[in-house]
Design a protein around this motif. Sequence first.
Motif, PDB file in Angstrom:
ATOM      1  N   THR A  83       0.883  -1.196   0.169  1.00 34.52           N
ATOM      2  CA  THR A  83      -0.106  -0.080  -0.033  1.00 34.52           C
ATOM      3  C   THR A  83       0.929   1.228   0.036  1.00 34.52           C
ATOM      4  O   THR A  83       0.455   2.242  -0.601  1.00 34.52           O
ATOM      5  CB  THR A  83      -0.874  -0.022   1.221  1.00 34.52           C
ATOM      6  OG1 THR A  83      -0.312  -0.320   2.411  1.00 34.52           O
ATOM      7  CG2 THR A  83      -2.104  -1.002   0.976  1.00 34.52           C
ATOM      8  N   ARG A  84       1.815   1.281   0.795  1.00 35.23           N
ATOM      9  CA  ARG A  84       2.814   2.330   0.634  1.00 35.23           C
ATOM     10  C   ARG A  84       3.609   2.520  -0.623  1.00 35.23           C
ATOM     11  O   ARG A  84       4.001   3.529  -1.068  1.00 35.23           O
ATOM     12  CB  ARG A  84       4.046   2.298   1.720  1.00 35.23           C
ATOM     13  CG  ARG A  84       3.547   2.394   2.885  1.00 35.23           C
ATOM     14  CD  ARG A  84       4.826   2.268   4.237  1.00 35.23           C
ATOM     15  NE  ARG A  84       5.959   1.735   3.492  1.00 35.23           N
ATOM     16  CZ  ARG A  84       6.914   1.223   4.171  1.00 35.23           C
ATOM     17  NH1 ARG A  84       6.951   0.994   5.469  1.00 35.23           N
ATOM     18  NH2 ARG A  84       8.118   0.955   3.655  1.00 35.23           N
ATOM     19  N   PHE A  85       3.851   1.401  -1.303  1.00 39.43           N
ATOM     20  CA  PHE A  85       4.296   1.616  -2.698  1.00 39.43           C
ATOM     21  C   PHE A  85       3.350   1.220  -3.920  1.00 39.43           C
ATOM     22  O   PHE A  85       4.141   0.723  -4.989  1.00 39.43           O
ATOM     23  CB  PHE A  85       5.543   0.302  -2.720  1.00 39.43           C
ATOM     24  CG  PHE A  85       6.308   0.535  -1.494  1.00 39.43           C
ATOM     25  CD1 PHE A  85       7.418   1.501  -1.262  1.00 39.43           C
ATOM     26  CD2 PHE A  85       6.561  -0.447  -0.319  1.00 39.43           C
ATOM     27  CE1 PHE A  85       8.270   1.841  -0.192  1.00 39.43           C
ATOM     28  CE2 PHE A  85       7.151  -0.274   0.735  1.00 39.43           C
ATOM     29  CZ  PHE A  85       7.975   0.754   0.857  1.00 39.43           C
ATOM     30  N   HIS A  86       2.290   1.532  -3.809  1.00 39.76           N
ATOM     31  CA  HIS A  86       1.398   1.223  -5.033  1.00 39.76           C
ATOM     32  C   HIS A  86       1.706   1.806  -6.194  1.00 39.76           C
ATOM     33  O   HIS A  86       1.618   1.010  -7.234  1.00 39.76           O
ATOM     34  CB  HIS A  86      -0.218   1.550  -4.238  1.00 39.76           C
ATOM     35  CG  HIS A  86      -1.363   1.243  -5.387  1.00 39.76           C
ATOM     36  ND1 HIS A  86      -1.799   0.043  -5.227  1.00 39.76           N
ATOM     37  CD2 HIS A  86      -1.961   1.920  -6.193  1.00 39.76           C
ATOM     38  CE1 HIS A  86      -2.354   0.110  -6.300  1.00 39.76           C
ATOM     39  NE2 HIS A  86      -2.892   1.228  -6.729  1.00 39.76           N
ATOM     40  N   LEU A  87       2.151   3.046  -6.226  1.00 38.59           N
ATOM     41  CA  LEU A  87       2.378   3.729  -7.634  1.00 38.59           C
ATOM     42  C   LEU A  87       3.469   3.059  -8.107  1.00 38.59           C
ATOM     43  O   LEU A  87       3.614   2.877  -9.181  1.00 38.59           O
ATOM     44  CB  LEU A  87       2.766   5.296  -7.159  1.00 38.59           C
ATOM     45  CG  LEU A  87       1.751   6.109  -6.686  1.00 38.59           C
ATOM     46  CD1 LEU A  87       2.258   7.414  -6.322  1.00 38.59           C
ATOM     47  CD2 LEU A  87       0.590   6.141  -7.906  1.00 38.59           C
ATOM     48  N   ILE A  88       4.574   2.499  -7.387  1.00 42.70           N
ATOM     49  CA  ILE A  88       5.707   2.001  -7.712  1.00 42.70           C
ATOM     50  C   ILE A  88       5.451   0.798  -8.394  1.00 42.70           C
ATOM     51  O   ILE A  88       5.906   0.230  -9.527  1.00 42.70           O
ATOM     52  CB  ILE A  88       7.061   2.013  -6.862  1.00 42.70           C
ATOM     53  CG1 ILE A  88       7.276   3.553  -6.386  1.00 42.70           C
ATOM     54  CG2 ILE A  88       8.083   1.240  -7.243  1.00 42.70           C
ATOM     55  CD1 ILE A  88       8.513   3.733  -6.100  1.00 42.70           C
ATOM     56  N   VAL A  89       4.696  -0.019  -7.816  1.00 35.71           N
ATOM     57  CA  VAL A  89       4.227  -1.505  -8.068  1.00 35.71           C
ATOM     58  C   VAL A  89       3.436  -1.221  -9.489  1.00 35.71           C
ATOM     59  O   VAL A  89       3.644  -1.944 -10.534  1.00 35.71           O
ATOM     60  CB  VAL A  89       3.456  -2.237  -6.965  1.00 35.71           C
ATOM     61  CG1 VAL A  89       3.040  -3.527  -7.808  1.00 35.71           C
ATOM     62  CG2 VAL A  89       4.387  -2.408  -5.923  1.00 35.71           C
ATOM     63  N   ASN A  90       2.498  -0.190  -9.426  1.00 38.44           N
ATOM     64  CA  ASN A  90       1.800  -0.094 -10.638  1.00 38.44           C
ATOM     65  C   ASN A  90       2.487   0.272 -11.798  1.00 38.44           C
ATOM     66  O   ASN A  90       2.435   0.027 -12.850  1.00 38.44           O
ATOM     67  CB  ASN A  90       0.695   0.764 -10.559  1.00 38.44           C
ATOM     68  CG  ASN A  90      -0.660   0.130  -9.772  1.00 38.44           C
ATOM     69  OD1 ASN A  90      -0.684  -1.206 -10.132  1.00 38.44           O
ATOM     70  ND2 ASN A  90      -1.378   0.866  -9.018  1.00 38.44           N
ATOM     71  N   GLN A  91       3.697   1.147 -11.599  1.00 33.84           N
ATOM     72  CA  GLN A  91       4.534   1.476 -12.491  1.00 33.84           C
ATOM     73  C   GLN A  91       5.495   0.491 -13.149  1.00 33.84           C
ATOM     74  O   GLN A  91       5.532   0.219 -14.453  1.00 33.84           O
ATOM     75  CB  GLN A  91       5.657   2.530 -12.125  1.00 33.84           C
ATOM     76  CG  GLN A  91       6.294   3.353 -13.059  1.00 33.84           C
ATOM     77  CD  GLN A  91       7.138   4.606 -12.782  1.00 33.84           C
ATOM     78  OE1 GLN A  91       7.761   4.392 -11.476  1.00 33.84           O
ATOM     79  NE2 GLN A  91       7.041   5.733 -13.259  1.00 33.84           N
ATOM     80  N   LEU A  92       5.839  -0.593 -12.227  1.00 39.72           N
ATOM     81  CA  LEU A  92       6.432  -1.853 -12.786  1.00 39.72           C
ATOM     82  C   LEU A  92       5.430  -2.467 -13.707  1.00 39.72           C
ATOM     83  O   LEU A  92       6.095  -3.083 -14.610  1.00 39.72           O
ATOM     84  CB  LEU A  92       6.926  -2.674 -11.557  1.00 39.72           C
ATOM     85  CG  LEU A  92       8.173  -2.008 -10.853  1.00 39.72           C
ATOM     86  CD1 LEU A  92       8.501  -2.862  -9.587  1.00 39.72           C
ATOM     87  CD2 LEU A  92       9.522  -2.143 -11.763  1.00 39.72           C
ATOM     88  N   LYS A  93       4.289  -2.745 -13.371  1.00 39.30           N
ATOM     89  CA  LYS A  93       3.414  -3.313 -14.150  1.00 39.30           C
ATOM     90  C   LYS A  93       3.308  -2.779 -15.542  1.00 39.30           C
ATOM     91  O   LYS A  93       3.339  -3.434 -16.499  1.00 39.30           O
ATOM     92  CB  LYS A  93       1.931  -3.312 -13.368  1.00 39.30           C
ATOM     93  CG  LYS A  93       1.600  -4.402 -12.411  1.00 39.30           C
ATOM     94  CD  LYS A  93       0.400  -4.069 -11.612  1.00 39.30           C
ATOM     95  CE  LYS A  93      -0.605  -4.299 -12.381  1.00 39.30           C
ATOM     96  NZ  LYS A  93      -2.100  -4.156 -11.500  1.00 39.30           N
ATOM     97  N   LYS A  94       3.118  -1.514 -15.467  1.00 41.53           N
ATOM     98  CA  LYS A  94       2.929  -0.903 -17.009  1.00 41.53           C
ATOM     99  C   LYS A  94       4.106  -0.990 -17.712  1.00 41.53           C
ATOM    100  O   LYS A  94       4.188  -1.408 -18.981  1.00 41.53           O
ATOM    101  CB  LYS A  94       2.891   0.602 -16.764  1.00 41.53           C
ATOM    102  CG  LYS A  94       1.587   1.120 -16.096  1.00 41.53           C
ATOM    103  CD  LYS A  94       1.231   2.563 -16.004  1.00 41.53           C
ATOM    104  CE  LYS A  94      -0.273   2.687 -15.258  1.00 41.53           C
ATOM    105  NZ  LYS A  94      -0.341   4.081 -15.001  1.00 41.53           N
ATOM    106  N   ILE A  95       5.511  -1.100 -16.978  1.00 42.24           N
ATOM    107  CA  ILE A  95       6.711  -1.164 -17.682  1.00 42.24           C
ATOM    108  C   ILE A  95       6.878  -2.477 -18.373  1.00 42.24           C
ATOM    109  O   ILE A  95       7.173  -2.852 -19.586  1.00 42.24           O
ATOM    110  CB  ILE A  95       7.839  -1.036 -16.626  1.00 42.24           C
ATOM    111  CG1 ILE A  95       7.991   0.644 -16.403  1.00 42.24           C
ATOM    112  CG2 ILE A  95       9.205  -1.692 -17.421  1.00 42.24           C
ATOM    113  CD1 ILE A  95       9.061   0.801 -15.271  1.00 42.24           C
ATOM    114  N   VAL A  96       6.463  -3.721 -17.460  1.00 45.77           N
ATOM    115  CA  VAL A  96       6.328  -4.994 -17.983  1.00 45.77           C
ATOM    116  C   VAL A  96       5.598  -5.206 -19.036  1.00 45.77           C
ATOM    117  O   VAL A  96       5.841  -5.787 -20.305  1.00 45.77           O
ATOM    118  CB  VAL A  96       6.135  -5.917 -16.877  1.00 45.77           C
ATOM    119  CG1 VAL A  96       5.904  -7.429 -17.493  1.00 45.77           C
ATOM    120  CG2 VAL A  96       7.077  -6.272 -15.972  1.00 45.77           C
ATOM    121  N   VAL A  97       4.198  -4.458 -19.248  1.00 48.99           N
ATOM    122  CA  VAL A  97       3.425  -4.356 -20.403  1.00 48.99           C
ATOM    123  C   VAL A  97       4.014  -3.845 -21.659  1.00 48.99           C
ATOM    124  O   VAL A  97       3.953  -4.550 -22.730  1.00 48.99           O
ATOM    125  CB  VAL A  97       1.982  -3.851 -19.860  1.00 48.99           C
ATOM    126  CG1 VAL A  97       1.183  -3.598 -21.186  1.00 48.99           C
ATOM    127  CG2 VAL A  97       1.378  -4.827 -18.919  1.00 48.99           C
TER     128      VAL A  97
END
Length: 141
Positions: A83-97
């Motif tokens: 939850t503290r790192f939600h933005l970064i995790v979502n950014q990693l998801k976008k990078i992988v996609v």
Amino acid sequence: MLLAVVLASALFLCSSASQGCFTLTGIRNAVYLIDNLQKDTSSKCSCSTNATDCLCLPISSGDCSTACFQEGLSQMSSSTVSTRFHLIVNQLKKIVVTLKSNKCGSFACEQPCNRTTTGNTLTFLKALLESFQNDRMRGKA
């Protein structure tokens, strides 16, 4: 500090998006998460036991791990650990996609997740980091 990292990563992501196969932002984000989750005991838990409080993520031992990374990042984004790192995790998801869409290196494969093993959050992030680093080195060759 987190806001500065997110803004810097977002700016780099936007400037790199036209290049197609960028991994530097993914490397930076993965390193940031690994560094910040080192002290979190739930990120270092053992997936070999029946731990109910452990987030066990898919790790493929094959050459095609894109689907496993996508699945694991989706699990991370919906977990309370990140939850503290939600933005970064979502950014990693976008990078992988994006890497998959642009058919970049090891992220170009289309196979389903070959869930040969599971690992805790840190193990998963280290596997993702290694893939980013390997693709970055291939791009420089």
